[in-house]
Design a protein around this motif. Structure first.
Motif, PDB file in Angstrom:
ATOM      1  N   GLY A 141       0.812  -1.221   0.000  1.00 37.26           N
ATOM      2  CA  GLY A 141       0.000   0.000   0.000  1.00 37.26           C
ATOM      3  C   GLY A 141       0.838   1.261   0.000  1.00 37.26           C
ATOM      4  O   GLY A 141       0.377   2.324   0.404  1.00 37.26           O
ATOM      5  N   ALA A 277       0.071  12.061   2.321  1.00 39.96           N
ATOM      6  CA  ALA A 277       0.221  10.614   2.536  1.00 39.96           C
ATOM      7  C   ALA A 277       1.248  10.076   1.546  1.00 39.96           C
ATOM      8  O   ALA A 277       1.393  10.620   0.446  1.00 39.96           O
ATOM      9  N   VAL A 293      -0.370  24.245   0.789  1.00 38.73           N
ATOM     10  CA  VAL A 293      -1.219  25.056   1.678  1.00 38.73           C
ATOM     11  C   VAL A 293      -1.964  24.068   2.569  1.00 38.73           C
ATOM     12  O   VAL A 293      -2.675  23.185   2.066  1.00 38.73           O
ATOM     13  N   ALA A 299       1.508  18.871   9.051  1.00 39.57           N
ATOM     14  CA  ALA A 299       1.125  18.063   7.874  1.00 39.57           C
ATOM     15  C   ALA A 299       2.381  17.537   7.169  1.00 39.57           C
ATOM     16  O   ALA A 299       3.348  18.274   6.968  1.00 39.57           O
TER      17      ALA A 299
END
Ligand SMILES: Cc1cc2nc3c(=O)[nH]c(=O)nc-3n(C[C@H](O)[C@H](O)[C@H](O)COP(=O)(O)OP(=O)(O)OC[C@H]3O[C@@H](n4cnc5c(N)ncnc54)[C@H](O)[C@@H]3O)c2cc1C
Length: 341
Positions: A141, A277, A293, A299
């Motif tokens: 994955g 991700a 952004v 993040a």
């Protein structure tokens, strides 16, 4: 000279697809490490370009098979011809693009000649001590990068998505063009092609864009893409999207960037409301400049960004649009020395 590194080219609508140049450049690097040659295979009915161009990207020999049977793509005929060529040439490595064509032909070739194949590689190299091809690709994955070797079977075969490698600088070089003639057995097929439908006129392929503005789940709603479209239009860019926005039907699948979407490598990539991700990053990390952004200071996307804007996208993006409009409206003489972004 050691056995060759062979490249299966993608020829679409009479043109050599740029991914073929990317792979020829990579094949050159590998062949130099192996003291071998690069053999490029071109199968076509009609070609607008000169196959000799492939020499300037690293080919030593170009095998040309021109036949009416290649007018419409037939996976079985391509498989027959590639299998025959591999048996004739005995290459140690075969590379092909992970396009629809390469993805259907190479597995069938691997099955026919009984060797392995690593699909969708993101890295290729030669192991110094063994001279084996190191075939790296995301696995489980996308959570790990696996490096695969093919020690017992030949050739070692890999497909690579477009834009994974850069097109090399052109060099002045020459080489040998060799014809390859098909026999009747190679043209045998059980496939009947009923129709061929090209992409709708005007449909954009984001892989061809220099600038891509991508949106993620942080947009919160489908209409968020209207705002991104304004930014993309000013910059003459394309629209990209994360997988959850495709699943939510905010954007269509051809716009998806990432492991199960497209790999893009534009000059400028905007990641707006995208968390970063690994599966998304796998599709855009080779972009030259990444601007993100996100309202979350932690993040993951910020770790791969050249410019990071932390805040609400609905505050920041309209300001970007406003400032760009102002800058682009100024007369040329006022803009000298300024960058657009
Ligand atoms: C096998 C497999 C294949 C996959 N393939 C892909 C693929 O090809 N492409 C892909 O993208 N994903 C893929 N995924 C899914 C991937 O794991 C992530 O779930 C996905 O990338 C997350 O999308 P996102 O960043 O849009 O959403 P989220 O992870 O939900 O992130 C949304 C981000 O928006 C930010 N945000 C929220 N509101 C605002 C606001 N107002 N202003 C600014 N920022 C805001 C949040 O802080 C958050 O960081 C795959 C997963 C698997 C298992």
């Amino acid at each position: 000279m050691n056995p060759s590194v062979m490249v299966y080219t993608e020829i679409r609508n009479g043109s050599i697809h740029p991914v073929s140049y990317e792979l020829t450049g990579k094949a050159r690097e590998l062949a130099d490490k192996l003291n071998s040659e690069v053999v490029v295979v071109t199968l076509f009915n009609k070609l607008e370009e000169k196959v000799e161009d492939l020499f300037s990207f690293g080919a030593d020999r170009v095998i040309v098979s021109q036949d009416e049977c290649f007018r419409l793509f037939n996976q079985e005929i391509h498989t027959n011809v590639m299998s025959a060529l591999i048996l004739q040439e005995q290459p140690q490595i075969v590379l092909a693009p992970a396009t629809t064509g390469g993805r259907t032909v190479l597995p069938a070739v691997a099955g026919t000649i009984h060797t392995g194949l690593t699909a969708d590689c993101t890295g290729l190299d030669i192991e110094e001590e063994s001279d084996l091809l190191l075939q790296t690709r995301p696995a489980i994955g996308g959570n790990i990068m696996a490096t695969i070797k093919t020690p017992h079977h030949r050739p070692q075969m890999a497909t690579v998505r477009p834009k994974t490698f850069k097109i090399p600088e052109k060099r002045s070089a020459s080489g040998v063009v060799e014809p390859f003639y098909l026999n009747d057995d190679m043209k045998q097929t059980t496939i009947e092609i009923l129709d061929y439908q090209p992409l709708e006129a005007g449909a954009e392929n984001i892989q061809d864009k220099d600038i891509i503005v991508s949106g993620g789940k942080g947009l919160k709603r489908k209409e968020g893409f209207d705002l991104l479209k304004q930014l993309a239009d000013i910059l003459q860019g394309g629209i990209g999207a994360s997988r959850p926005t495709i699943e939510a039907k905010w954007m269509e699948y051809p716009h998806q960037v990432g492991l199960s979407g497209k790999v893009v490598s534009p000059k400028l990539y905007f990641a707006i409301g995208i968390s970063g991700a690994v599966q998304h990053i796998a599709g855009m990390e080779t972009s030259e400049i990444i601007v993100s952004v996100n309202k979350d200071p932690d993040a993951s996307i910020f770790q791969v960004s050249d410019y990071a804007f932390c805040g609400d996208l609905y505050d920041i993006v309209p300001k970007m649009i406003e400032q760009l409009k102002e800058k682009l409206a100024k007369p040329v003489s006022d803009k000298e020395g300024e960058s657009h972004v």
